[in-house]
Design an enzyme around this catalytic site. Structure first.
Site, PDB file in Angstrom:
ATOM      1  N   HIS A   1       0.859  -1.181   0.000  1.00 20.03           N
ATOM      2  CA  HIS A   1       0.000   0.000   0.000  1.00 20.03           C
ATOM      3  C   HIS A   1       0.898   1.234   0.000  1.00 20.03           C
ATOM      4  O   HIS A   1       2.039   1.194   0.491  1.00 20.03           O
ATOM      5  CB  HIS A   1      -0.877   0.027   1.248  1.00 20.03           C
ATOM      6  CG  HIS A   1      -1.923  -1.036   1.279  1.00 20.03           C
ATOM      7  ND1 HIS A   1      -2.976  -0.983   2.163  1.00 20.03           N
ATOM      8  CD2 HIS A   1      -2.091  -2.170   0.543  1.00 20.03           C
ATOM      9  CE1 HIS A   1      -3.746  -2.030   1.972  1.00 20.03           C
ATOM     10  NE2 HIS A   1      -3.229  -2.773   1.008  1.00 20.03           N
TER      11      HIS A   1
ATOM     12  N   CYS B   1      -2.232  -0.393   7.638  1.00 22.21           N
ATOM     13  CA  CYS B   1      -1.468   0.847   7.504  1.00 22.21           C
ATOM     14  C   CYS B   1      -1.574   1.703   8.762  1.00 22.21           C
ATOM     15  O   CYS B   1      -0.605   2.337   9.167  1.00 22.21           O
ATOM     16  CB  CYS B   1      -1.929   1.612   6.273  1.00 22.21           C
ATOM     17  SG  CYS B   1      -1.519   0.760   4.730  1.00 22.21           S
TER      18      CYS B   1
ATOM     19  N   CYS C   1      -6.095   1.766   5.877  1.00 22.31           N
ATOM     20  CA  CYS C   1      -6.692   0.516   6.337  1.00 22.31           C
ATOM     21  C   CYS C   1      -6.091   0.156   7.702  1.00 22.31           C
ATOM     22  O   CYS C   1      -5.137   0.802   8.156  1.00 22.31           O
ATOM     23  CB  CYS C   1      -6.410  -0.595   5.324  1.00 22.31           C
ATOM     24  SG  CYS C   1      -4.680  -1.147   5.299  1.00 22.31           S
TER      25      CYS C   1
ATOM     26  N   GLU D   1       0.970   3.847   1.826  1.00 25.38           N
ATOM     27  CA  GLU D   1       1.455   4.221   3.161  1.00 25.38           C
ATOM     28  C   GLU D   1       2.625   3.345   3.600  1.00 25.38           C
ATOM     29  O   GLU D   1       3.616   3.830   4.129  1.00 25.38           O
ATOM     30  CB  GLU D   1       0.337   4.096   4.204  1.00 25.38           C
ATOM     31  CG  GLU D   1      -0.886   4.914   3.923  1.00 25.38           C
ATOM     32  CD  GLU D   1      -1.975   4.116   3.212  1.00 25.38           C
ATOM     33  OE1 GLU D   1      -1.695   3.507   2.153  1.00 25.38           O
ATOM     34  OE2 GLU D   1      -3.105   4.119   3.709  1.00 25.38           O
TER      35      GLU D   1
END
Length: 156
Positions: free
Chosen positions: A57, A90, A87, A59
């Site tokens: 992801h 993260c 999410c 992040e």
């Protein structure tokens, strides 16, 4: 006491990364980490498909890169800008990295971990909670996601 560094949003950088992710066929989410002194430490967009890595992801990628640059597992005083509510995975990484401030664009009612779902930073086992600023360029972030998923549905 006055802040030596006036606030400057870096969401446009995150949006640029989100657009690039979408152009690569990734879910269009972008992130950027800014050091306490205002320097850009890392910026990237989702790369889960490209890397065949469900943890890639935006992040996670910028946290890893910023930590590697600094040679430290904590990003004390850093700001994270991301186009979509992080999410739970993260959010946990943001907490563990001790990021000072989180700025995000669109809310994520389906998979978010901050204001939706598990609300990671509100959990008693969360050791660090950043300052949170939501709905930063939310309209543009939402439009990128809506257009991306609309395009996927049209391709079926």
């Amino acid at each position: 006491m006055t802040d030596a560094h006036p606030f400057k949003s870096h969401m446009e950088r995150a949006l640029t990364e989100a657009r690039a992710a979408g152009a690569r066929g990734e879910v269009p989410v972008g992130a950027v980490i800014i050091a306490r002194d205002g320097a850009v430490l890392a910026q990237n967009g989702n790369r889960t498909r490209e890397r065949a890595d469900p943890t890639a992801h935006a992040e996670m990628l910028v946290i890893r890169e910023a930590c590697a640059q600094l040679g430290a597992e904590r990003l004390i005083g850093a700001d994270l800008y991301v186009t979509l509510e992080p999410c739970p995975m993260c959010a946990a990484a943001i907490s563990n990295a001790r990021i000072a401030r989180l700025y995000y664009g669109a809310a994520d009612p389906k998979s978010g971990g901050i204001a939706q779902g598990p609300r990671v930073f509100s959990h008693p086992q969360c050791h660090h909670r950043p300052e949170i600023y939501d709905e930063i360029a939310a309209g543009e972030s939402e439009a990128l996601l809506r257009d991306f998923f609309s395009g996927l549905r049209a391709d079926r």
